[in-house]
Design a protein around this motif. Structure first.
Motif, PDB file in Angstrom:
ATOM      1  N   LEU A  70      -1.728  40.528 -16.964  1.00  7.55           N
ATOM      2  CA  LEU A  70      -0.557  41.402 -17.385  1.00  7.55           C
ATOM      3  C   LEU A  70      -0.623  42.582 -15.962  1.00  7.55           C
ATOM      4  O   LEU A  70       0.255  42.863 -15.704  1.00  7.55           O
ATOM      5  N   PRO A  89       1.151  41.116 -12.236  1.00  8.59           N
ATOM      6  CA  PRO A  89       2.432  41.191 -11.730  1.00  8.59           C
ATOM      7  C   PRO A  89       3.092  42.580 -11.286  1.00  8.59           C
ATOM      8  O   PRO A  89       3.567  42.720 -10.397  1.00  8.59           O
ATOM      9  N   PHE A 111       4.032  47.334 -19.235  1.00  8.68           N
ATOM     10  CA  PHE A 111       2.816  46.445 -18.828  1.00  8.68           C
ATOM     11  C   PHE A 111       1.735  47.242 -18.400  1.00  8.68           C
ATOM     12  O   PHE A 111       0.627  46.941 -19.111  1.00  8.68           O
ATOM     13  N   LEU A 138       6.726  36.747 -14.447  1.00  2.46           N
ATOM     14  CA  LEU A 138       6.259  38.084 -15.144  1.00  2.46           C
ATOM     15  C   LEU A 138       6.511  39.278 -14.384  1.00  2.46           C
ATOM     16  O   LEU A 138       6.614  40.305 -15.181  1.00  2.46           O
TER      17      LEU A 138
END
Ligand code: PFF
Length: 450
Positions: free
Chosen positions: A96, A99, A376, A351
């Protein structure tokens, strides 16, 4: 069985771990959080948390890694089959982070290019940053370039080269941070900002100060995502874990402190005392620093050097993130490294796209009131990391008992902070983590305002 490679000694270990720890978290993320969440009070809370929680969790993770000789997923299942899922959640976190980390890395590259090409002064103009991130092609291009560089390094395994370069770059970065902070402090109006940054004002305190400081601590020290477990698994038995952790902490917190010193007072100076400038968030570094360089003699060159050094600090971190993801996929699917790198590259591009476009064409879309990049960041730092940390505390504090970790540390030397470690891992950390987790949820769902 192939012998697990290991770091040559304490210095090698500390530098490698510090290379992963010191990155955009210190230079980009820490200052904007400190500015937003109360200045001096945030700093104080952060330091207290670093020497208690940060110390305990990092010691614990490194010891788990060295004891088991495995990285997160394997390590947790070896310790206790029932807890093996912690490793899986931990392993998802770098997926996570990488990106959006690369999106910010792209912003840094863009600013480096601007200063090198002589348009650094333009970068100090109002609206420059917003025009850039609200575009479509440019944010994607720089993001793609940043992740491509990261993956090429991971593929060719030139970490050795990176290690050598960072040994030279890191000290220069520290000197430059000191130089820029001192310079910024002499800008008229900066003194008020210095007071805001270092003097704790308890009226600025809220539960979100702790939540934000804790999230930052995990992020900055690369905790609760299996990285330090992996690093610990490469550590030799005769290296002292406790003092290594102290060194890494000092490095990491020291650089974050300097970065704040460079940025927060300057915000005051250039906003003419307008306090709302403090809550700028992720854009803070990119908006404030070019203004400092604009007023500096030779600012164009200092600016270029600064963004180059930040790129290096960021790369050593994103390499450690990418390496974790690559080795995990490789272990699981037993596929070729080249193909794995390509898969990761494609996955990160996909992503990261919403984060890269989150201020432009996708600007209208907000989830829980957040842009994609913030979302995120929030999911990994404020939700998943506290869960992993809490479960680790329960496993070590109550299921296996703190003695498991203490013994591992004492194979080298007596564990001086044994008492602190035991109390934090069993009682203080779990209680705090639960409170933090709940506050994060409440803040996200709007029940409390940040
Ligand atoms: N600690 C890094 C930073 O402060 O920039 C970010 C990071 C790197 C987080 C590697 C996690 C990680 F595994």
């Amino acid at each position: 069985m192939k012998k697990r490679s290991s770091f040559t000694g304490k210095i090698g270990f500390v530098l490698a771990a510090a290379g992963s720890a010191v990155g955009l978290g210190n230079i980009w993320r820490f200052p904007y959080l400190a500015a937003k969440y109360g200045g001096g009070i945030f700093l104080l809370v952060y330091i207290i948390l670093a020497v208690t929680f940060g110390f305990t969790l990092m010691t614990c993770e490194i010891a788990i890694g060295r004891k088991t000789g495995l990285s997160a997923i394997g390590a947790f299942s070896k310790l206790n089959q029932k807890f093996s899922f912690i490793g899986v959640i931990a392993a998802a976190i770098p997926v996570l982070i990488l990106p959006y980390y690369s999106v910010i890395g792209g912003w840094v590259l863009k600013y480096f290019a601007a200063f090198v090409s002589g348009s650094g002064i333009a970068a100090a103009g109002d609206g420059y940053f917003n025009d850039f991130i609200s575009g479509t092609g440019e944010p994607i291009l720089w993001f793609a370039l940043y992740i491509a560089i990261t993956m090429v390094i991971v593929l060719f395994g030139v970490e050795k080269g990176v290690e050598k370069v960072s040994k030279i770059m890191m000290p220069i970065l520290i000197v430059l941070l000191i130089f820029i902070s001192v310079y910024a402090l002499f800008t008229p109006g900066a003194m008020e900002g210095l007071v805001y940054y270092i003097k704790p004002d308890f009226s600025n305190f809220s539960i979100m100060t702790i939540v934000a400081a804790m999230g930052q601590l995990f992020y900055s020290m690369s905790l609760a995502m299996g990285i330090m477990i992996t690093y610990g698994s490469y550590m030799k038995k005769d290296v002292n874990i406790e003092s290594s952790v102290h060194n890494i902490e000092l490095f990491d917190t020291g650089i974050a402190f300097l970065a704040g010193l460079m940025i927060v007072p300057a915000v005051f100076a250039f906003s003419g005392g307008d306090k709302s400038a403090l809550s700028a968030g992720p854009s803070l570094m990119f908006v404030t620093l070019p203004k400092v360089f604009e007023h500096m003699f030779g600012g164009q060159i200092v600016g270029a050097l600064f963004f180059l050094l930040v790129t290096f600090a960021a790369l050593t971190s994103s390499i450690s993130l990418a390496e974790t993801v690559v080795s995990m996929i490789q272990d699981k699917l037993k596929i070729d490294r080249k193909i794995t790198c390509l898969i990761v590259l494609a996955g990160v591009l996909l992503l990261g796209l919403p984060s890269a476009l989150g201020y432009g064409v996708l600007g209208e879309i907000k989830i829980l009131g957040m842009q994609f990049l913030d979302l995120f960041d929030f999911i990994s730092n404020s939700l998943l990391m506290p869960i992993v940390a809490l479960l680790t505390c329960v496993l070590i504090g109550f299921v296996l008992k703190p003695q498991t970790v203490i013994e591992e540390i004492e194979t080298t030397a007596p564990f001086k902070a044994k008492g602190l470690f035991t109390v934090v891992i069993k009682y203080i950390a779990p209680v705090f983590l639960v409170v933090i987790f709940i506050s994060s949820l409440l803040s996200a769902f709007g029940a409390i305002s940040i």
